[in-house]
Design a protein around this motif. Structure first.
Motif, short mmCIF file in Angstrom:
data_model
loop_
_atom_site.label_atom_id
_atom_site.label_comp_id
_atom_site.label_asym_id
_atom_site.label_seq_id
_atom_site.Cartn_x
_atom_site.Cartn_y
_atom_site.Cartn_z
N THR B 224 -39.33 -7.45 -28.31
CA THR B 224 -38.45 -7.22 -29.72
C THR B 224 -39.42 -6.05 -30.41
O THR B 224 -38.67 -5.24 -31.40
CB THR B 224 -38.73 -8.41 -30.48
OG1 THR B 224 -39.94 -9.06 -30.58
CG2 THR B 224 -38.00 -9.48 -30.04
N VAL B 225 -40.72 -5.86 -30.23
CA VAL B 225 -41.43 -5.04 -31.05
C VAL B 225 -40.91 -3.62 -30.48
O VAL B 225 -40.87 -2.72 -31.06
CB VAL B 225 -43.03 -5.22 -30.31
CG1 VAL B 225 -43.86 -3.87 -30.93
CG2 VAL B 225 -43.56 -6.51 -30.92
N THR B 229 -39.15 -1.11 -32.93
CA THR B 229 -39.84 0.52 -33.13
C THR B 229 -38.94 1.46 -32.80
O THR B 229 -39.06 2.40 -33.66
CB THR B 229 -41.05 0.43 -32.09
OG1 THR B 229 -41.90 -0.65 -32.33
CG2 THR B 229 -41.85 1.83 -32.23
N LYS B 230 -38.20 1.35 -31.85
CA LYS B 230 -37.13 2.41 -31.79
C LYS B 230 -35.82 2.18 -32.50
O LYS B 230 -35.45 3.41 -32.70
CB LYS B 230 -36.84 2.41 -30.10
CG LYS B 230 -37.95 2.69 -29.26
CD LYS B 230 -37.83 2.72 -27.96
CE LYS B 230 -39.10 3.16 -27.17
NZ LYS B 230 -39.11 2.84 -25.67
N GLU B 280 -47.56 3.33 -33.40
CA GLU B 280 -46.19 3.27 -33.46
C GLU B 280 -45.74 2.16 -33.88
O GLU B 280 -44.66 1.91 -34.39
CB GLU B 280 -45.49 3.84 -31.86
CG GLU B 280 -45.71 5.11 -31.55
CD GLU B 280 -45.06 5.30 -30.14
OE1 GLU B 280 -43.70 5.52 -29.99
OE2 GLU B 280 -45.84 5.35 -29.11
N PHE B 281 -46.33 0.96 -33.27
CA PHE B 281 -45.85 -0.23 -33.72
C PHE B 281 -46.68 -1.15 -34.59
O PHE B 281 -46.38 -2.21 -35.29
CB PHE B 281 -45.71 -1.16 -32.40
CG PHE B 281 -46.61 -1.69 -31.72
CD1 PHE B 281 -47.34 -2.61 -31.89
CD2 PHE B 281 -47.21 -0.48 -30.69
CE1 PHE B 281 -48.47 -3.20 -31.08
CE2 PHE B 281 -48.36 -1.00 -30.04
CZ PHE B 281 -49.15 -2.08 -30.19
N ALA B 282 -48.11 -0.91 -34.57
CA ALA B 282 -48.99 -1.82 -35.48
C ALA B 282 -48.69 -1.86 -37.01
O ALA B 282 -48.81 -2.83 -37.67
CB ALA B 282 -50.27 -1.29 -35.13
N PRO B 283 -48.33 -0.72 -37.52
CA PRO B 283 -47.93 -0.79 -39.16
C PRO B 283 -46.82 -2.00 -39.40
O PRO B 283 -46.72 -2.41 -40.46
CB PRO B 283 -47.31 0.56 -39.41
CG PRO B 283 -47.85 1.32 -38.49
CD PRO B 283 -48.12 0.51 -37.15
N ARG B 284 -45.91 -2.29 -38.19
CA ARG B 284 -44.92 -3.43 -38.60
C ARG B 284 -45.50 -4.65 -38.21
O ARG B 284 -44.62 -5.78 -38.19
CB ARG B 284 -43.73 -2.99 -37.74
CG ARG B 284 -42.84 -1.81 -38.16
CD ARG B 284 -42.98 -1.38 -39.64
NE ARG B 284 -42.09 -2.44 -40.55
CZ ARG B 284 -41.71 -2.43 -41.79
NH1 ARG B 284 -42.27 -1.34 -42.39
NH2 ARG B 284 -41.21 -3.34 -42.24
N LEU B 285 -46.75 -5.06 -37.80
CA LEU B 285 -47.25 -6.29 -37.72
C LEU B 285 -47.60 -6.99 -38.90
O LEU B 285 -48.13 -6.22 -39.75
CB LEU B 285 -48.30 -6.29 -36.68
CG LEU B 285 -48.21 -5.76 -35.31
CD1 LEU B 285 -49.41 -5.61 -34.36
CD2 LEU B 285 -47.20 -6.54 -34.61
#
Lengths: 324, 560, 138
Positions: B224-225, B229-230, B280-285
């Motif tokens: 899902t991450v 992200t994409k 790329e993905f940590a800001p959406r955690l």
């Protein structure tokens, strides 16, 4: 025949579990039931599973049940957990991992608390096995407590003993030194996907090569069982384990070792029952009259020695019996 | 901190004098109890002085909002630009029933949606599964197929309102439904926003809503991450949750430590498995904490959390984007602090807990309703809970300044102590081989059980107080009107489900389930096939059964 | 007559996994000197009834926080009755509104303990109401 005996021989779970309870609680009438039940016992194949806490004994038992049920064998499981020496209570938590078999009529899982027994089982374990045998279970699996390293009571009850080891627990070699090495018919290296599994296997194999046991004709195999969370390989490993157990069973039968083990079991049973029927009542009656304390006092103050005390007690109790 | 030598000496002198006075006073006026502790049993001193914070390096350890270590907040302007999101967790009965409640909440000034699903949905079972007996629509809304989901989103502007979904094992399926629903409504995926809880580790640790074993569970999360992200850039992919750990009876320190360690585990997995760069993905955690009844302890826990995550992201993962260092979190007031006895007192408890969350700098808040310990919240009770937040935000003035308690001797000292103790746990779990390994050994589970039992014993011994329960209990009752979910909800839901099964193209369903199976076996991302499957009206359970088949089923290991 | 050991089972019927209460109780019962069988979460009434009989417990304590108690608790009692095991006492706890008490008592649940019940009060109730010495030998 007693109705309860009839019911147990017909496989009734409630009666069986009830009788086990009465044996645990040392209800005198329960012994009479076992006497009558005894001729119906001795037909099951008994597997002992032992190993340190956290080794995964219950998970393996659960998986073995699933595998053995595929060939329609009926199974009894006795899972032993420790009694707290402080409160006398116990949490019997092994069953939780076998709950998916709860509704299967071919599987009967009964938890036992040690209630002070030190050899890894409970005093009631022997009779509980008898009861499951009388129920007609093809296989009885006995899972020991797994706390101490003196858990060798299991050899007096089981035909095949599985010793479960886990890599990285650091105490494998200790375990081997402490005597578990000698009692194992099959070794299982559980959680074998963990680091150190290969090394443990090598150590174990080289120790086994040195052992006298291999000369007897059965060299305990070492079975690797991977992560229970990886269903495909896990099931494969369990199938292999179950085959090894069967091979051992056949070996015992063909080599005549099975009769040897049955003999050993009978000797142990005499020993246990003598203790329960002769010694326990004596100790209890002395304790009830406060005499036990007085004897202890005497020994403590060097007014008597333990041997003389024992002789005096024997005189009193066993003479009387003879005179009658 | 920034005390001159003269001032330090003066302070020390005064402190000693005060200590003498205390000793004198105690002779005539002894303390009420031997130990003064937080609800987590952390001992609190009688007084905190400049001595307690003299070693703090202001620039590195405290700083200003919007700068490392983000102790005082992520946002430069605090709550002045925007309050926290008023997000009330709700869901009940059918999709239609829940949609009605949502419409009411939006009308009353709620600013984000938050979905409670019923247990069959949470566990990946359809409403007609034997396992669902008695549970359909009880604790939340029942969702079996995309049709239910469309009914749930009826009239909700998906490009304007963000939706949080408390869903874990079947998170891929619900996210797929959300994407499919947006697609059908003509809203592009780049415009939708929301959160899936999608945190399985805390389920194994605390809440026990599990389906597959830990390893594949984490794999699905990483799917899902990667997908979001994409393709869904505004989606919060994981809400790493301490709430349930706390409700299971942990201490504040355990909640903090286990949650952050769970977060580390997820970041590691995404980097290793998907090869994404951390930024790329940590800001959406995002994170989700409990706000319990011990006011200061909670505030310090939240402050410590921000500083710790910033350090973890900078030092452990070498993140460069400041947004990666931000610990953004939702808060819910503590359900386990509420009492069935004298339930109106729960309004007061919730208010204090909500205030702590605000002073701790939460980004989003759910306030419990006074009747939640008895049943699903009534409309009236929910309204009071929502108004509690509005009063805090708009009447009390507590949101006027950022981190108003910062710099307090007590608050800074306690924040440090909590942080230190939490690091100890994190290092311990590192030593055990990470969180999955620790879970397999039962480490966090046992720590929590121990704490829960200790608290209950203290309660029974009267060492801890719950008003109306073990102190000030009365027999007088002011009964509340209770919400009751009719068994009819279940019957109707099952009927809807059967209708869908009848009318759909079963061949297409089978094919899309086969595609998911293939993706699982190959280790590919399941999300694209999942979206196709829900569009073809595959049911939630049908998809989850594929997961169970390929990955195996996790069983409660029963450690206590 | 030798002293009988009280055996109890703590079980969680239904799908909710909130086992804090169940775990605390298991520990508390152990410390009260009982032998406690814990079944874990997510059990069906059928699994619970079968386990209770296999373990020969005197009492089953059911914990449910999801609101499914009205269906699941009576079902456990019913299954025990079907298997001639209605001498096993069933009690319940969790989030149970008072308006459901009568219905549960009528179905055969012997006691209900809601949040706020002290551990002592539960242990006391069991000691007072469970008397394994009276268990009639079959």
């Amino acid at each position: 025949m007693d109705s309860i005996i009839k019911k147990i021989c017909a496989g009734d779970v409630r009666s069986a579990s009830r009788l086990i309870r009465d044996i645990e609680d040392k209800i005198p009438e329960a012994r009479a039931k076992i006497k009558r039940l005894y001729s119906h016992t001795g037909k099951s194949f008994i597997i002992g599973i032992t190993g340190a806490p956290g080794a995964g004994k219950s998970t393996l038992t659960d998986a073995l049940i699933t595998e053995l049920r595929k060939s329609n064998k009926t199974i009894g499981v006795l899972a032993v957990d420790p009694t707290s020496p402080f409160t006398g209570g116990a949490i019997l938590g092994d069953r939780i991992r076998m709950q998916s078999h709860a509704e299967d009529r071919g599987v009967f899982v009964r938890s036992l608390a040690t209630r002070g027994a030190l050899g890894g089982l409970s005093q009631a374990a022997g009779d509980a096995i008898h009861i499951m045998e009388a129920m007609g279970k093809d296989i009885v699996i006995v899972e020991t407590v797994g706390i101490g390293q003196q858990e060798i009571d299991i050899i007096n009850h089981a035909h095949s003993v599985l010793v479960i080891l886990v890599p990285g627990m650091g105490d494998e070699v200790q375990t081997m030194k402490a005597g578990l090495m000698e009692i194992a018919d099959i070794f299982v290296i559980n959680k074998a996907n963990r680091a150190g599994a290969k090394q443990l296997q090598m150590e174990l194999t080289s120790m086994l090569n040195l052992s006298s046991k291999s000369a007897e004709g059965w060299k305990p195999p070492v079975v690797m069982v991977g992560d229970a969370f990886k269903p495909e390989t896990f099931t494969e490993n369990i199938v292999k384990l179950s085959k090894k157990i069967e091979e051992h069973h056949i070996y015992l039968q063909q080599s005549g070792k099975l009769t040897e083990r049955m003999h050993r079991k009978a000797m142990a049973e005499i020993n246990d029952t003598l203790h329960a029927c002769l010694l326990e009542p004596v100790i209890k009656s002395l304790a009830a009259g406060g005499e036990l304390e007085k004897f202890a006092e005497k020994i403590k103050n060097r007014k008597a020695d333990p041997y003389s005390v024992a002789e005096e007690i024997a005189q009193r109790f066993f003479k009387k019996e003879n005179e009658k | 901190m920034y005390f001159s030598r003269e001032m330090q000496e003066a302070s020390l002198k005064l402190s000693r004098k005060w200590e003498d006075n205390v000793q004198k006073s105690l002779k005539n006026n002894p303390d009420q109890k031997a130990r003064f502790t937080t609800v987590s049993d952390k001992e609190i001193r009688r007084l905190y002085t400049p001595e307690d914070i003299k070693d703090i390096n202001f620039a590195e350890e405290i700083g200003v909002p919007g700068e490392f270590p983000y102790l005082r907040g992520n946002q430069v302007t605090g709550y002045r630009g925007r309050y926290w999101t008023f997000r009330m967790f709700s869901g009940m009965g059918s999709a239609q029933d829940t949609n009605n409640r949502w419409q009411m909440l939006l009308r009353e000034g709620q600013t984000g949606l938050s979905t409670a699903f019923d247990f069959p949905t949470l566990m990946g079972y359809d409403s007609d599964s034997p396992k669902a007996l008695g549970e359909v629509g009880k604790c939340g809304v029942a969702i079996d197929t995309l049709e239910d989901f469309l009914a749930l989103m009826e009239g909700i502007p998906m490009d304007e309102v963000t939706t949080s979904m408390t869903i874990n094992p079947p998170a891929t399926v619900l996210l797929a439904m959300y994407c499919a629903a947006a697609d059908i409504k003509g809203v592009p995926l780049s415009k939708i926003g929301g959160t899936i809880q999608n945190d399985m580790l805390k389920e194994f640790i605390a809440q026990k809503t599990f389906m597959c074993p830990p390893e594949p569970s984490v794999k699905l999360i990483s799917d899902t991450v990667e997908f979001c992200t994409k393709s869904v850039p505004r989606w919060n992919t994981i809400s790493v949750s301490g709430y349930h750990i706390r409700e299971a009876g942990s201490t504040a320190i355990q909640e903090l430590a286990f949650t952050l360690r769970d977060g580390i585990e997820y970041v590691e997995d995404v980097i290793r498995r998907k090869g994404l760069n951390v930024d790329e993905f940590a800001p959406r955690l995002s994170f989700f904490f409990n706000s319990h009844i011990d006011f200061f302890e909670e505030i310090c826990k939240m402050r410590a959390a921000r500083r710790m995550w910033a350090k973890i992201m900078r030092d452990r993962f070498h993140a460069k984007d400041p947004r990666s260092l931000w610990l953004r979190f939702h808060t819910q007031t503590a359900g386990c602090s509420l009492t069935a006895q004298q339930p109106y007192n729960n309004v007061i408890r919730t208010t204090v807990e909500a205030l702590a969350a605000v002073l701790g700098g939460t980004q989003s808040l759910h306030t419990n309703s006074l009747d939640e310990v008895l049943c699903l919240p009534s409309e009236h009770a929910v309204e009071i809970a929502l108004r509690t937040q509005q009063i805090l935000a708009e009447e009390t003035g507590v949101a006027n300044t950022i981190d108003p308690l910062g710099g307090s001797y007590f608050i800074e000292a306690l924040t440090n102590e909590i942080e230190e103790a939490a690091w100890d746990y994190i290092h311990k779990i590192d030593d055990l081989g990470g969180m999955i390994a620790a879970i397999e050994k039962g480490f966090p589970q046992m720590e929590i059980s121990e704490a829960a039992y200790r608290f209950q014993q203290q309660l029974d011994a009267g060492e801890k107080t719950m008003v109306g329960v073990n102190k000030y209990a009365t027999n007088s009752t002011h009964p509340l009107p209770l919400v009751d979910i009719d068994e009819k909800v279940s019957e109707e839901q099952i009927k809807r489900l059967k209708d869908v099964r009848r009318k759909r193209d079963n061949k297409a369903v089978k094919k899309s389930l086969d595609d998911i199976r293939g993706a699982c076996k190959k280790g590919d991302n399941v999300m694209p096939c999942c979206i196709d499957a829900v569009k073809n009206l595959a049911t939630l359970q049908e998809i989850c059964d594929v997961y169970r088949e390929v990955y195996g089923e996790y069983k409660d290991p029963g450690l206590y | 007559m030798p002293e009988r050991k009280i055996r109890v089972m703590v079980a969680k019927p239904g799908l909710d996994g909130h086992d804090r209460g169940a775990r605390v109780l298991a520990r508390c019962f152990r410390d009260a000197g009982f032998e406690v069988v814990y079944t874990g979460c997510h059990q069906t009434p059928e699994q619970i009834a079968a386990a209770a009989i296999q373990e020969d417990v005197d009492l089953v304590g059911l914990s449910c926080l999801s609101g499914a108690h009205r269906i699941l608790f009576p079902r456990v009692v019913e299954l025990l009755r079907e298997k001639d095991a209605d001498d096993i006492t069933v009690i319940g706890g969790g989030i149970i509104p008072e308006q459901d008490f009568t219905m549960l008592y009528d179905s055969g649940i012997k006691a209900i303990f809601t949040p706020g019940s002290s551990l002592d009060s539960i242990v006391e109730w069991i000691k007072k109401n469970i008397n394994p010495t009276s268990a009639e030998f079959l």
